[in-house]
Design an enzyme around this catalytic site. Structure first.
Site, mmCIF file in Angstrom:
data_model
loop_
_atom_site.group_PDB
_atom_site.id
_atom_site.type_symbol
_atom_site.label_atom_id
_atom_site.label_comp_id
_atom_site.label_asym_id
_atom_site.label_seq_id
_atom_site.Cartn_x
_atom_site.Cartn_y
_atom_site.Cartn_z
ATOM 1 N N THR A 124 0.816 -1.212 0.000
ATOM 2 C CA THR A 124 0.000 0.000 0.000
ATOM 3 C C THR A 124 0.851 1.263 0.000
ATOM 4 O O THR A 124 1.975 1.258 0.500
ATOM 5 C CB THR A 124 -0.983 0.020 1.198
ATOM 6 O OG1 THR A 124 -1.765 1.213 1.121
ATOM 7 C CG2 THR A 124 -0.279 -0.022 2.538
ATOM 8 N N HIS A 171 -9.790 -1.872 4.119
ATOM 9 C CA HIS A 171 -8.495 -2.543 3.893
ATOM 10 C C HIS A 171 -8.252 -3.590 4.959
ATOM 11 O O HIS A 171 -7.741 -4.670 4.698
ATOM 12 C CB HIS A 171 -7.350 -1.530 3.919
ATOM 13 C CG HIS A 171 -7.505 -0.433 2.916
ATOM 14 N ND1 HIS A 171 -7.836 0.842 3.267
ATOM 15 C CD2 HIS A 171 -7.394 -0.455 1.569
ATOM 16 C CE1 HIS A 171 -7.921 1.588 2.176
ATOM 17 N NE2 HIS A 171 -7.660 0.830 1.138
ATOM 18 N N GLY A 214 -5.101 -5.826 -5.972
ATOM 19 C CA GLY A 214 -6.466 -5.328 -6.168
ATOM 20 C C GLY A 214 -6.688 -4.794 -7.565
ATOM 21 O O GLY A 214 -5.869 -4.988 -8.470
ATOM 22 N N ARG A 215 -7.788 -4.101 -7.695
ATOM 23 C CA ARG A 215 -8.152 -3.449 -8.944
ATOM 24 C C ARG A 215 -7.118 -2.344 -9.208
ATOM 25 O O ARG A 215 -6.734 -1.622 -8.295
ATOM 26 C CB ARG A 215 -9.524 -2.822 -8.708
ATOM 27 C CG ARG A 215 -10.290 -2.502 -9.929
ATOM 28 C CD ARG A 215 -11.641 -1.903 -9.532
ATOM 29 N NE ARG A 215 -12.381 -1.588 -10.738
ATOM 30 C CZ ARG A 215 -12.152 -0.502 -11.457
ATOM 31 N NH1 ARG A 215 -11.241 0.368 -11.088
ATOM 32 N NH2 ARG A 215 -12.859 -0.288 -12.558
ATOM 33 N N ARG A 248 14.768 39.703 -10.981
ATOM 34 C CA ARG A 248 13.399 39.828 -10.462
ATOM 35 C C ARG A 248 12.834 38.436 -10.156
ATOM 36 O O ARG A 248 12.201 38.216 -9.125
ATOM 37 C CB ARG A 248 12.497 40.526 -11.491
ATOM 38 C CG ARG A 248 12.749 42.020 -11.635
ATOM 39 C CD ARG A 248 11.793 42.554 -12.708
ATOM 40 N NE ARG A 248 12.109 43.875 -13.180
ATOM 41 C CZ ARG A 248 11.552 45.010 -12.731
ATOM 42 N NH1 ARG A 248 10.654 44.954 -11.766
ATOM 43 N NH2 ARG A 248 11.872 46.164 -13.244
ATOM 44 N N ALA A 269 6.385 41.527 -8.965
ATOM 45 C CA ALA A 269 6.292 40.197 -9.583
ATOM 46 C C ALA A 269 5.716 40.281 -10.997
ATOM 47 O O ALA A 269 4.611 39.822 -11.256
ATOM 48 C CB ALA A 269 5.464 39.256 -8.713
HETATM 49 S S1 PPS Z 1 10.162 42.735 -8.500
HETATM 50 O O1 PPS Z 1 10.062 43.000 -9.945
HETATM 51 O O2 PPS Z 1 8.963 42.070 -8.016
HETATM 52 O O3 PPS Z 1 11.386 41.992 -8.159
HETATM 53 O O4 PPS Z 1 10.232 44.160 -7.816
HETATM 54 P P1 PPS Z 1 10.126 44.494 -6.241
HETATM 55 O O5 PPS Z 1 11.014 43.610 -5.466
HETATM 56 O O6 PPS Z 1 8.721 44.524 -5.850
HETATM 57 O O7 PPS Z 1 10.747 45.916 -6.154
HETATM 58 C C1 PPS Z 1 10.022 46.974 -6.631
HETATM 59 C C2 PPS Z 1 10.378 48.219 -5.842
HETATM 60 O O8 PPS Z 1 11.685 48.650 -6.182
HETATM 61 C C3 PPS Z 1 11.692 50.032 -6.590
HETATM 62 N N1 PPS Z 1 12.350 50.045 -7.928
HETATM 63 C C4 PPS Z 1 11.861 49.545 -9.088
HETATM 64 N N2 PPS Z 1 10.683 48.987 -9.441
HETATM 65 C C5 PPS Z 1 10.513 48.568 -10.718
HETATM 66 N N3 PPS Z 1 11.437 48.705 -11.662
HETATM 67 C C6 PPS Z 1 12.635 49.278 -11.374
HETATM 68 N N4 PPS Z 1 13.576 49.394 -12.333
HETATM 69 C C7 PPS Z 1 12.885 49.714 -10.045
HETATM 70 N N5 PPS Z 1 13.935 50.287 -9.435
HETATM 71 C C8 PPS Z 1 13.595 50.470 -8.138
HETATM 72 C C9 PPS Z 1 10.278 50.489 -6.536
HETATM 73 O O9 PPS Z 1 10.211 51.387 -5.435
HETATM 74 C C10 PPS Z 1 9.415 49.298 -6.253
HETATM 75 O O10 PPS Z 1 8.596 49.472 -5.125
HETATM 76 P P2 PPS Z 1 7.004 49.625 -5.172
HETATM 77 O O11 PPS Z 1 6.598 49.513 -3.733
HETATM 78 O O12 PPS Z 1 6.459 48.502 -6.008
HETATM 79 O O13 PPS Z 1 6.782 50.966 -5.745
#
Ligand code: PPS
Length: 576
Positions: free
Chosen positions: A198, A206, A291-292, A451, A478
């Site tokens: 199993t 069982h 079994g099956r 990133r 992200a």
């Molecule tokens: S990522 O793409 O998810 O890894 O970015 P993150 O870790 O969220 O970082 C974004 C913050 O970094 C500042 N920052 C920039 N953002 C976008 N592009 C570039 N080139 C960049 N350089 C610096 C920015 O303040 C983001 O913060 P938030 O709070 O999103 O404004």
């Protein structure tokens, strides 16, 4: 080294472990040899080759045996053996080896477990192997998927000398080598032993069928669960072993034994059933319950079974005489509430009410914290399952915000943090973009690679928090869909996951420009700026859409709370 031992129980048993003097000699000589750190699958296979569980194998298959096993289910000398047991290596590592070389095989800590004397090195046609062994090339079949996607492209075959068996620190008293189990059977006076294979927890159905099988045969019973590698998504073996231990006292005394088998299953259906029978014979059993859909890989994408329900039984029954293991077929057992008894499904009298709970329904009941009826599983087993499958209101979860810079992710995340702390019951961690970039990813920039690495780190930390029952709130930009999906896939099996898309438009973010970053990006002072000079891939798998043009931060956080409530992760106070 004694190659073949004749034991009182079962057939010949291979013993590849060398004596102390030879082990010392091999360890010293190994400094000159190439070495290989074994994969989890290879560790399982090695243990069973070395301890005789895979008798008559004396190593990883050479080319002649491999081809013969794939084509005819037999080793080159004609012995029945249905499953290729292969040492797979990457091309660059395999090309360093030739016939006669020694290869030291090591565990992940670097301890040398065995030495392989190389016979053949070759590049197999893995698609053809999948077709012959599994009768399928569909990567959704777990065995095929592993072979095609998780196996290195070259095979190295040869004899093994065992220096040390792999170490196990869990359930040591329940682990036996074949020789030891045979000896124990002999000592106990067990002449007929029926094995039950199993990879799942055992319920009353069982127990009923194993008891029936043992009674009908007047045999003793070996509960022989696989604790090596089973089907991805299976219940962990720690929980399962606690369930088996809880069930054992429900069997008549002196009739049953539990032993753990460090096998890596292939989900190979009929061929796997024959393989299981050979292994059980090596462990001293005379019968195997089949079994099956034994060792079946489930259904394909179109909902079709890969094998017929009784293919495994048929293939094994064809070979049972040659193997010297008798197949004990069993049918699905169902509960008859009016008679308060279990019976095979095909023996239920017409018009009689019968009950069963499917695996899916059981998982649902556990997830929702609903009752598991006593007719289905004993309360002590149910308790173990409930300890593992906490209801959602007690599980950890991750809320993953994504959106442009300045969309409002951090603000909403902070409101949500406070609301969740007010609700209480679980620790809450905020992994805001800026916090992470300061504490976890300070060396990273904003290229796609960096990133994605940043998001993968956030995902890993969130997965650990979720697994351990906490709440992770993540709030990075992200921008890439692929890594967002990876994070979802990592966390979903461990608890709750919700992707909250802060969908505030680029125009509005730029208009607000709270940190003045958009102006700098337009002026080319900041390079690779998301939305201006770098992409943002709009998510298509959104769980909660939050547009801050229409919602205040409090309203947005409330939307998240309502979603979590709907999904069951936040319950009434009494449930927490
Ligand atoms: S990522 O793409 O998810 O890894 O970015 P993150 O870790 O969220 O970082 C974004 C913050 O970094 C500042 N920052 C920039 N953002 C976008 N592009 C570039 N080139 C960049 N350089 C610096 C920015 O303040 C983001 O913060 P938030 O709070 O999103 O404004």
């Amino acid at each position: 080294m004694s190659d073949h031992l004749i034991e009182p129980h079962g057939g010949e048993l291979v013993d590849l472990m060398v004596d102390e003097a030879r082990a010392k000699e091999l360890k010293e000589a190994s400094r000159e040899w190439k070495s290989w750190d074994l994969t989890p699958r290879q560790m399982c296979d090695l243990e069973l080759i070395l301890n005789g569980g895979f008798s008559p194998l004396t190593g990883f298959l050479n080319k002649k045996d491999y081809e013969s096993v794939c084509a005819d289910m037999r080793l080159a000398d004609g012995t029945l053996w249905p499953m290729p047991i292969m040492l797979d290596l990457p091309e660059d590592r395999a090309s360093e080896l030739s016939s006669g070389d020694k290869l030291a095989l090591r565990d992940p800590e670097g301890t040398m477990l065995a030495v392989l004397t190389v016979e053949d090195v070759w590049t197999p046609d893995r698609e053809a192997e999948a077709k012959s062994v599994f009768n399928s090339t569909d990567p959704d079949h777990a065995g095929v998927g592993h072979l095609l996607n998780n196996t290195h492209p070259c095979y190295v075959g040869g004899r093994l000398e065992g220096v040390q068996l792999p170490n196990h620190y869990d359930y040591v008293a329940l682990r036996h080598t074949p020789a030891r189990l045979r000896r124990q059977f002999a000592d106990l006076g067990w002449r007929k032993v029926v094995a039950f294979q199993t990879r799942n927890p055992m319920h009353r159905a069982h127990q009923e069928l194993t008891l029936r099988a043992a009674k009908e045969l007047e045999a003793n019973l070996l509960i022989h669960p696989v604790v090596g590698m089973t089907k991805p998504g299976d219940l962990d073996h720690y929980t399962r072993v606690r369930c088996y231990n809880a069930l054992l006292p429900r069997y008549p005394q002196h009739t049953v034994k539990l032993s753990l088998l460090p096998l890596s299953m292939r989900m190979g259906g009929p061929r796997e059933a024959v393989w299981h029978a050979i292994i059980r014979k090596n462990y001293g059993c005379t019968h195997l319950i089949v079994g099956r859909d034994h060792a079946g890989p489930g259904k394909d994408k179109a909902g079709n079974d890969y094998y017929g329900p009784y293919d495994a039984q048929e293939l094994l029954s064809k070979h049972e005489e040659e193997l010297g293991v008798t197949m004990v077929p069993f049918k699905l057992m169902v509960y008859l509430p009016d008679q308060d008894m279990y019976t095979p499904i095909d023996e239920v009298p017409e018009g009689t009410k019968s009950l069963n709970i499917s695996g899916t329904e059981l998982r649902q009941r556990l997830a929702e914290g609903r009752e598991i009826p006593e007719w289905f599983t004993y309360p002590e087993v149910a308790t173990e399952l409930q300890r593992r499958h906490k209801p959602r209101s007690k599980q950890g979860f991750t809320v993953f915000f994504t959106g442009l810079s300045g969309a409002g992710k951090s603000t909403i995340a902070n409101v949500l943090l406070v609301k969740l702390l007010e609700i209480g019951g679980r620790p809450v961690t905020l992994l805001d973009g800026d916090i992470v970039r300061t504490n976890l990813s300070s060396e990273l920039g904003f290229s796609k690679e960096h990133r994605n690495l940043n998001i993968a780190r956030i995902g890993y930390v969130a997965s650990e928090i979720t697994k351990n029952g906490g709440i992770a709130i993540c709030a990075p930009i992200a921008p890439y869909a692929e890594v967002r999906k990876q994070v979802r896939d990592l966390i979903e099996p461990l608890g709750g996951y919700a992707l909250a898309f802060v969908s505030t438009s680029l125009e509005l973010c730029e208009q607000r420009d709270r940190k003045g970053l958009y102006a700098k990006a337009r002026a080319g002072i900041i390079k690779e700026f998301t939305g201006i000079s770098d992409p943002y891939e709009t998510p298509t798998d959104v769980d909660i859409d939050l547009d801050t043009a229409k919602l205040t931060p409090e309203e947005a956080a409330q939307q998240v709370i309502l979603h979590l409530e709907k999904e069951g992760y936040i319950g009434a106070k009494a449930d927490r």
